[in-house]
Design a protein around this motif. Structure first.
Motif, PDB file in Angstrom:
ATOM      1  N   ASN A  66      17.654   6.460   2.436  1.00 19.37           N
ATOM      2  CA  ASN A  66      16.755   7.554   2.791  1.00 19.37           C
ATOM      3  C   ASN A  66      16.413   8.422   1.585  1.00 19.37           C
ATOM      4  OD1 ASN A  66      16.843   6.984   5.700  1.00 19.37           O
ATOM      5  ND2 ASN A  66      18.992   7.552   5.488  1.00 19.37           N
ATOM      6  N   ASN A  67      15.304   9.171   1.700  1.00 20.56           N
ATOM      7  CA  ASN A  67      14.874   9.998   0.576  1.00 20.56           C
ATOM      8  C   ASN A  67      15.736  11.240   0.392  1.00 20.56           C
ATOM      9  OD1 ASN A  67      13.920  11.593   2.648  1.00 20.56           O
ATOM     10  ND2 ASN A  67      11.791  11.570   1.996  1.00 20.56           N
ATOM     11  N   TRP A 115       3.577   7.186  -1.930  1.00 22.21           N
ATOM     12  CA  TRP A 115       3.122   7.738  -0.664  1.00 22.21           C
ATOM     13  C   TRP A 115       3.023   9.260  -0.763  1.00 22.21           C
ATOM     14  CZ3 TRP A 115       6.640  11.137   1.359  1.00 22.21           C
ATOM     15  CH2 TRP A 115       7.963  11.005   0.925  1.00 22.21           C
ATOM     16  N   ARG A 131       8.058   7.554  -3.779  1.00 25.01           N
ATOM     17  CA  ARG A 131       7.908   6.115  -3.982  1.00 25.01           C
ATOM     18  C   ARG A 131       8.744   5.384  -2.947  1.00 25.01           C
ATOM     19  NH1 ARG A 131       7.210   8.836  -8.391  1.00 25.01           N
ATOM     20  NH2 ARG A 131       5.909   8.094 -10.092  1.00 25.01           N
ATOM     21  N   MET A 132       8.318   4.168  -2.645  1.00 21.40           N
ATOM     22  CA  MET A 132       9.020   3.398  -1.630  1.00 21.40           C
ATOM     23  C   MET A 132       9.047   1.924  -2.024  1.00 21.40           C
ATOM     24  SD  MET A 132       8.290   3.263   2.494  1.00 21.40           S
ATOM     25  CE  MET A 132       6.532   3.070   2.304  1.00 21.40           C
ATOM     26  N   ARG A 148      14.814  -0.791   3.086  1.00 22.52           N
ATOM     27  CA  ARG A 148      13.839   0.201   2.622  1.00 22.52           C
ATOM     28  C   ARG A 148      14.560   1.195   1.719  1.00 22.52           C
ATOM     29  NH1 ARG A 148      12.190   3.991   7.033  1.00 22.52           N
ATOM     30  NH2 ARG A 148      13.786   5.332   6.158  1.00 22.52           N
ATOM     31  N   HIS A 149      13.918   1.530   0.628  1.00 23.32           N
ATOM     32  CA  HIS A 149      14.456   2.550  -0.276  1.00 23.32           C
ATOM     33  C   HIS A 149      13.329   3.535  -0.560  1.00 23.32           C
ATOM     34  CE1 HIS A 149      17.048   3.509  -4.047  1.00 23.32           C
ATOM     35  NE2 HIS A 149      16.441   4.575  -3.601  1.00 23.32           N
ATOM     36  N   THR A 150      13.553   4.792  -0.225  1.00 31.34           N
ATOM     37  CA  THR A 150      12.549   5.832  -0.416  1.00 31.34           C
ATOM     38  C   THR A 150      13.091   6.871  -1.393  1.00 31.34           C
ATOM     39  OG1 THR A 150      11.904   5.522   1.882  1.00 31.34           O
ATOM     40  CG2 THR A 150      11.046   7.457   0.781  1.00 31.34           C
ATOM     41  N   SER A 151      12.274   7.229  -2.360  1.00 30.36           N
ATOM     42  CA  SER A 151      12.657   8.250  -3.339  1.00 30.36           C
ATOM     43  C   SER A 151      11.586   9.332  -3.367  1.00 30.36           C
ATOM     44  CB  SER A 151      12.777   7.646  -4.735  1.00 30.36           C
ATOM     45  OG  SER A 151      13.738   6.624  -4.761  1.00 30.36           O
TER      46      SER A 151
END
Length: 168
Positions: A66-67, A115, A131-132, A148-151
């Protein structure tokens, strides 16, 4: 002589038609991954839990970074989190830029993008960007997200960051 020309013409037309059928059969697998990604984005914009979760692998091995720096493991846990957050969310806008789809083989791909999202959460407007990276796997006949990796672009200041990762 006319028969020979006719036979050659028929053979050329048959070979041409066969070649076109083979070319049509070789569909670009990235298109199917792109379609799955589009379903995810549409589901987010529509705040539709079922549409969003339908793109994820329904497995207890599903892994989300998660971000906010946490991780969520398992489809049921992800769904529960999405249901809780979507109950308070409305008026979502989501812009995707820099979309890149890389096929890693015939059954695996990764998608990267930037995004920018705006939404109302319990009536309060929120904005975020980042970014994802999504890892897709062909499961049966459907492309599903397995990771999924969200930053975020602007991480929370209280989160530790190595000095070497700070921008000058």
């Amino acid at each position: 002589m006319k028969k020979i020309i006719l036979i050659i013409t028929v053979l050329i037309l048959a070979a041409s038609a066969f070649g076109q059928k083979q070319a049509a059969a070789k569909a670009d697998p990235a298109k199917a991954v792109h379609a799955a990604f589009d379903r995810l984005i549409d589901g987010i914009k529509q705040v539709d839990v079922d549409k969003v979760m339908g793109v994820y692998d329904k497995s207890d091995r599903l892994l989300i970074f998660n971000n906010n720096g946490t991780a969520t493991i398992g489809w049921e846990n992800v769904k529960s989190n999405v249901e809780k957050s979507y109950a308070k969310i409305s008026n979502v806008t989501l812009d995707i830029t820099g979309l890149r789809i890389e096929m890693l083989g015939s059954t695996t791909a990764y998608v990267t993008c930037k995004w920018k999202q705006s939404q109302e959460n319990s009536g309060k407007v929120e904005n975020a960007s980042g970014r994802m990276t999504l890892v897709f796997k062909l499961i049966g006949k459907e492309w599903k997200i397995v990771h999924r990796h969200t930053s975020p672009d602007n991480p929370d200041a209280t989160r530790p960051v190595f000095p070497s990762e700070r921008q000058p």
